[in-house]
Design a protein around this motif. Structure first.
Motif, PDB file in Angstrom:
ATOM      1  N   GLY A 221       0.812  -1.212   0.000  1.00 50.57           N
ATOM      2  CA  GLY A 221       0.000   0.000   0.000  1.00 50.57           C
ATOM      3  C   GLY A 221       0.843   1.258   0.000  1.00 50.57           C
ATOM      4  O   GLY A 221       0.553   2.218  -0.721  1.00 50.57           O
ATOM      5  N   SER A 222       1.909   1.275   0.801  1.00 48.43           N
ATOM      6  CA  SER A 222       2.791   2.441   0.835  1.00 48.43           C
ATOM      7  C   SER A 222       3.503   2.652  -0.488  1.00 48.43           C
ATOM      8  O   SER A 222       3.660   3.785  -0.951  1.00 48.43           O
ATOM      9  CB  SER A 222       3.824   2.261   1.961  1.00 48.43           C
ATOM     10  OG  SER A 222       3.197   2.203   3.227  1.00 48.43           O
ATOM     11  N   LEU A 223       3.920   1.548  -1.107  1.00 42.12           N
ATOM     12  CA  LEU A 223       4.613   1.665  -2.390  1.00 42.12           C
ATOM     13  C   LEU A 223       3.706   2.288  -3.445  1.00 42.12           C
ATOM     14  O   LEU A 223       4.105   3.217  -4.159  1.00 42.12           O
ATOM     15  CB  LEU A 223       5.076   0.279  -2.835  1.00 42.12           C
ATOM     16  CG  LEU A 223       5.713   0.183  -4.219  1.00 42.12           C
ATOM     17  CD1 LEU A 223       7.004   0.984  -4.281  1.00 42.12           C
ATOM     18  CD2 LEU A 223       5.957  -1.274  -4.597  1.00 42.12           C
ATOM     19  N   THR A 224       2.476   1.779  -3.550  1.00 40.02           N
ATOM     20  CA  THR A 224       1.556   2.288  -4.567  1.00 40.02           C
ATOM     21  C   THR A 224       1.157   3.729  -4.295  1.00 40.02           C
ATOM     22  O   THR A 224       1.068   4.547  -5.213  1.00 40.02           O
ATOM     23  CB  THR A 224       0.306   1.387  -4.631  1.00 40.02           C
ATOM     24  OG1 THR A 224       0.727   0.037  -4.796  1.00 40.02           O
ATOM     25  CG2 THR A 224      -0.590   1.784  -5.787  1.00 40.02           C
ATOM     26  N   TYR A 225       0.921   4.053  -3.024  1.00 40.20           N
ATOM     27  CA  TYR A 225       0.564   5.435  -2.679  1.00 40.20           C
ATOM     28  C   TYR A 225       1.688   6.386  -3.073  1.00 40.20           C
ATOM     29  O   TYR A 225       1.452   7.461  -3.642  1.00 40.20           O
ATOM     30  CB  TYR A 225       0.279   5.538  -1.182  1.00 40.20           C
ATOM     31  CG  TYR A 225       0.053   6.950  -0.711  1.00 40.20           C
ATOM     32  CD1 TYR A 225      -1.197   7.548  -0.841  1.00 40.20           C
ATOM     33  CD2 TYR A 225       1.082   7.700  -0.146  1.00 40.20           C
ATOM     34  CE1 TYR A 225      -1.412   8.846  -0.431  1.00 40.20           C
ATOM     35  CE2 TYR A 225       0.879   9.003   0.270  1.00 40.20           C
ATOM     36  CZ  TYR A 225      -0.372   9.568   0.130  1.00 40.20           C
ATOM     37  OH  TYR A 225      -0.579  10.864   0.542  1.00 40.20           O
ATOM     38  N   TRP A 235       8.388  14.266  -6.419  1.00 36.33           N
ATOM     39  CA  TRP A 235       9.082  13.135  -5.808  1.00 36.33           C
ATOM     40  C   TRP A 235       9.881  13.514  -4.574  1.00 36.33           C
ATOM     41  O   TRP A 235      10.360  12.635  -3.847  1.00 36.33           O
ATOM     42  CB  TRP A 235       9.986  12.480  -6.849  1.00 36.33           C
ATOM     43  CG  TRP A 235       9.221  11.930  -8.003  1.00 36.33           C
ATOM     44  CD1 TRP A 235       9.136  12.456  -9.258  1.00 36.33           C
ATOM     45  CD2 TRP A 235       8.395  10.768  -8.004  1.00 36.33           C
ATOM     46  NE1 TRP A 235       8.311  11.691 -10.044  1.00 36.33           N
ATOM     47  CE2 TRP A 235       7.838  10.646  -9.301  1.00 36.33           C
ATOM     48  CE3 TRP A 235       8.053   9.820  -7.036  1.00 36.33           C
ATOM     49  CZ2 TRP A 235       6.987   9.606  -9.650  1.00 36.33           C
ATOM     50  CZ3 TRP A 235       7.199   8.789  -7.388  1.00 36.33           C
ATOM     51  CH2 TRP A 235       6.671   8.684  -8.677  1.00 36.33           C
ATOM     52  N   THR A 236      10.044  14.809  -4.326  1.00 30.98           N
ATOM     53  CA  THR A 236      10.734  15.229  -3.093  1.00 30.98           C
ATOM     54  C   THR A 236       9.759  15.598  -1.989  1.00 30.98           C
ATOM     55  O   THR A 236      10.188  16.005  -0.913  1.00 30.98           O
ATOM     56  CB  THR A 236      11.649  16.431  -3.397  1.00 30.98           C
ATOM     57  OG1 THR A 236      10.861  17.518  -3.921  1.00 30.98           O
ATOM     58  CG2 THR A 236      12.726  16.046  -4.399  1.00 30.98           C
ATOM     59  N   VAL A 241       8.209  10.715  -0.096  1.00 29.78           N
ATOM     60  CA  VAL A 241       9.464  10.093   0.321  1.00 29.78           C
ATOM     61  C   VAL A 241       9.221   9.125   1.476  1.00 29.78           C
ATOM     62  O   VAL A 241       9.757   8.002   1.510  1.00 29.78           O
ATOM     63  CB  VAL A 241      10.485  11.171   0.721  1.00 29.78           C
ATOM     64  CG1 VAL A 241      11.735  10.538   1.327  1.00 29.78           C
ATOM     65  CG2 VAL A 241      10.870  12.016  -0.494  1.00 29.78           C
ATOM     66  N   ALA A 242       8.401   9.546   2.443  1.00 32.81           N
ATOM     67  CA  ALA A 242       8.106   8.681   3.593  1.00 32.81           C
ATOM     68  C   ALA A 242       7.390   7.401   3.159  1.00 32.81           C
ATOM     69  O   ALA A 242       7.684   6.311   3.658  1.00 32.81           O
ATOM     70  CB  ALA A 242       7.264   9.444   4.616  1.00 32.81           C
ATOM     71  N   ALA A 243       6.440   7.537   2.215  1.00 35.91           N
ATOM     72  CA  ALA A 243       5.700   6.356   1.762  1.00 35.91           C
ATOM     73  C   ALA A 243       6.622   5.370   1.044  1.00 35.91           C
ATOM     74  O   ALA A 243       6.574   4.160   1.300  1.00 35.91           O
ATOM     75  CB  ALA A 243       4.560   6.780   0.846  1.00 35.91           C
ATOM     76  N   GLY A 246       9.130   3.920   3.549  1.00 39.70           N
ATOM     77  CA  GLY A 246       8.429   3.001   4.436  1.00 39.70           C
ATOM     78  C   GLY A 246       8.116   1.679   3.760  1.00 39.70           C
ATOM     79  O   GLY A 246       8.195   0.610   4.376  1.00 39.70           O
ATOM     80  N   SER A 247       7.774   1.726   2.469  1.00 38.04           N
ATOM     81  CA  SER A 247       7.458   0.485   1.758  1.00 38.04           C
ATOM     82  C   SER A 247       8.685  -0.410   1.667  1.00 38.04           C
ATOM     83  O   SER A 247       8.586  -1.634   1.810  1.00 38.04           O
ATOM     84  CB  SER A 247       6.925   0.803   0.361  1.00 38.04           C
ATOM     85  OG  SER A 247       7.946   1.338  -0.471  1.00 38.04           O
ATOM     86  N   VAL A 248       9.851   0.199   1.436  1.00 38.26           N
ATOM     87  CA  VAL A 248      11.085  -0.591   1.365  1.00 38.26           C
ATOM     88  C   VAL A 248      11.350  -1.272   2.711  1.00 38.26           C
ATOM     89  O   VAL A 248      11.669  -2.469   2.778  1.00 38.26           O
ATOM     90  CB  VAL A 248      12.271   0.302   0.960  1.00 38.26           C
ATOM     91  CG1 VAL A 248      13.583  -0.468   1.072  1.00 38.26           C
ATOM     92  CG2 VAL A 248      12.085   0.822  -0.463  1.00 38.26           C
ATOM     93  N   LEU A 249      11.195  -0.530   3.811  1.00 41.83           N
ATOM     94  CA  LEU A 249      11.446  -1.096   5.134  1.00 41.83           C
ATOM     95  C   LEU A 249      10.449  -2.196   5.472  1.00 41.83           C
ATOM     96  O   LEU A 249      10.818  -3.248   6.010  1.00 41.83           O
ATOM     97  CB  LEU A 249      11.384   0.021   6.189  1.00 41.83           C
ATOM     98  CG  LEU A 249      12.486   1.092   6.091  1.00 41.83           C
ATOM     99  CD1 LEU A 249      12.240   2.192   7.134  1.00 41.83           C
ATOM    100  CD2 LEU A 249      13.857   0.470   6.288  1.00 41.83           C
TER     101      LEU A 249
END
Length: 579
Positions: A221-225, A235-236, A241-243, A246-249
């Motif tokens: 969900g974070s990645l798509t958002y 993109w900055t 950036v947080a989303a 966060g998706s990577v983590l």
């Protein structure tokens, strides 16, 4: 000397279920409903945007809420089916899909529709992996690849069929009919599965991993958002950036958790088989490419070429023609030149078609699109059908649900990334073309200029309201530019994917798995030829079995099966589900 004992009677195979092909039709119907619903909304998006006043972000979430929940829930759904019964899970998923469709057809709010689509995604996650996992319980090993290809073809056919069905319904009924059509189809699927499909399960399947399921859902969900919001907010932007970070983590935590568990929900050990791994990667990359193409085409047909919804669906029929040709060729081609060559050839055709499509200009008519859509369908059929059949042929039956869930999860992750990334790319390229040409600021009020910059549908509305036909023409040109950028990038992704598969996938494809299985191994997993169990795994237990099989026994074996015959079946039966 006493006479020698009489020779033992030759072993006989348990007879196959005479209803197995009818059962496959029932399962294929379920897959087809799920499949065309993933694209039926693309042709309805312009109508939905107008009727529900949905913005570009909401339109993307109407598509992505389904895809993200679908992908996030597929792994636990596969485990549920393995543990509690695959037919039961399939039937529950079909019933839930019909219920969520009924909610979607009655709503008048974009947010409610997004929620209904999320419910449909959850239901689809229960259906899709179970449809593939049911094949080992229905078919002998010699027929399993062909049966898998039938399901894969049904899945692929839903892509071009969705816009055609959606266009017909929108021309004759209200917009909610694109959801209403699911209700009788899912009801028919429930009845057919209950009557024709035998139950199968793996009692040794691990318990549900709720923290892992939460990590998967939150990460996707974070990645798509982040991808959707990136083009709008930049993109900055801190939220973007947080989303993305966060998706990577979250997804990294899911992988680490899975590696520490003995029986993880995300069974990464399945990826040790190179055929499964690269077939799954190919299926994921195909989804990235196709979802990008499906996202841009309906608006091109309706806004730029001026067709209605049904006309848009009909204009996708060349893709269906190419797909039908590919479906008839794949089995013979795999036997002659191998799965790797077929998949990489299909991806190369996809790439060539998309690159040809990226040369489209506002002055081009439908002729150019018809040419590259035909080649696109041929490439889609060759690559997607073969990739899925090759991946599933390597799975031990005890892992059928989890393995199919992993394969379909990767496909849907690819679809979510494709819709989000290409949707963001389209929005950015469209706005950039308008601003570069001075078309938004040229005499328009600030509010109208902002609306026109959000989408081509909004620009057409502003043009009609302000009496500016030149604005509509400029918006069409900007949209064609954005579509060309999307198709160019998608084509390059397909070409790179073709090279990657040709270089990394084993040459023998699924045939290698069958050869390896003769020595008692699939994907690096040892099997016990006596007990019929995959090392460390329970055997696949079935009830309501087909005639001639022993019900309730762990290995579901026919007596006295010879080693040579078992070796010939190993591609689909290694790991213990021996007949």
């Amino acid at each position: 000397m006493p006479a020698a004992p009489p020779a033992a009677a030759p072993p006989t195979a348990a007879p196959a279920d005479p209803r197995r092909w009818l059962a496959l039709v029932a399962v294929a119907l379920s897959v087809l409903v799920i499949s065309f619903d993933m694209t039926i909304l693309n042709v309805a998006l312009p109508t939905l945007a107008s009727q529900l006043q949905a913005g570009t972000g909401q339109q993307q979430w109407i598509v992505d809420s389904y895809t993200v929940v679908f992908a996030a829930a597929m792994l636990p759904a596969g485990l549920l089916g393995d543990r509690y019964g695959r037919r039961r899970t399939l039937v529950v998923g079909l019933a839930l899909f019909g219920l969520a469709s009924a909610v979607g057809m009655l709503t008048g709010s974009p947010d409610t529709l997004i929620a209904a689509r999320a419910g449909m995604g959850l239901a689809a996650a229960l259906v899709m992996p179970m449809s593939m996992a049911a094949i080992p319980g229905l078919f002998p090993a010699a027929e399993q690849r062909r049966a898998t290809a039938v399901l894969a073809a049904s899945l692929a056919a839903g892509g071009p069929l969705g816009p055609l069905i959606g266009g017909f319904l929108l021309q004759h009924f209200w917009w909610g009919s694109v959801f209403a059509v699911n209700v009788p189809l899912t009801a028919a699927g429930v009845v057919a599965c209950v009557l024709l499909l035998p139950e199968s399960r793996n009692p040794a399947a691990p318990r549900m991993d709720l923290p892992g399921a939460g990590l998967a859902a939150a990460g996707l969900g974070s990645l798509t958002y982040g991808l959707i919001q990136g083009a709008d907010a930049g993109w900055t932007d801190p939220a973007v950036v947080a989303a993305l970070a966060g998706s990577v983590l979250l997804l990294a935590a899911l992988v680490l958790r899975s590696r520490r568990q003995a029986d993880p929900m995300l069974d990464l050990a399945l990826l040790a088989d190179r055929t499964f791994r690269w077939s799954a990667v190919a299926a994921m990359l195909i989804s990235v490419v196709l979802f990008g193409a499906f996202f841009v085409l309906p608006l091109y047909f309706q806004s730029v070429l001026g067709t209605d919804a049904l006309g848009s669906g009909l204009r996708l029929m060349p893709m269906m023609l190419g797909l039908m040709v590919a479906a008839r060729l794949t089995d013979r081609l795999v036997g002659r030149i191998g799965a790797r060559t077929v998949i990489s050839t299909g991806l190369a055709l996809l790439g060539g078609a998309l690159l040809f499509g990226s040369r489209t200009t506002p002055a081009d008519g439908y002729g150019r699109a018809a040419v590259w859509l035909t080649v696109l369908g041929l490439g889609m059929g060759l690559s997607l059908i073969t990739a899925q059949a090759s991946a599933l042929a390597t799975l031990p039956p005890a892992k059928a649900g989890v393995g199919s869930g992993l394969l379909q999860t990767l496909r849907q992750v690819g679809g979510a990334i494709g819709v989000a990334a290409f949707g963001s790319l389209l929005a950015g390229a469209y706005r950039g073309a308008l601003v570069t040409g001075g078309l938004v600021t040229g005499g328009l009020p600030a509010e109208a200029a902002h609306r026109a910059g959000k989408s081509v549908v909004a620009a057409e509305a502003v043009a009609r309201a302000s009496g500016r036909p030149a604005l509509a023409a400029s918006a069409h040109a900007a949209y064609v530019h954005g579509m060309a950028v999307v198709l160019l990038v998608a084509g390059l992704v397909a070409v790179v994917s073709a090279v990657l598969v040709a270089a990394r996938m084993p040459a023998g494809g699924a045939a290698d798995a069958r050869t390896d299985g003769a020595s008692g191994r699939v994907a690096g997993r040892g099997s016990d030829p006596v007990s019929g169990q995959v090392a460390g795994q329970g055997s696949d237990q079935r009830s309501d079995q087909v005639p001639g099989r022993v019900s309730g026994q762990g290995s579901d074996r026919a007596p006295g099966r010879g080693a040579d015959e078992a070796a010939g079946q190993a591609g689909a039966t290694a790991g213990g589900d021996r007949r």
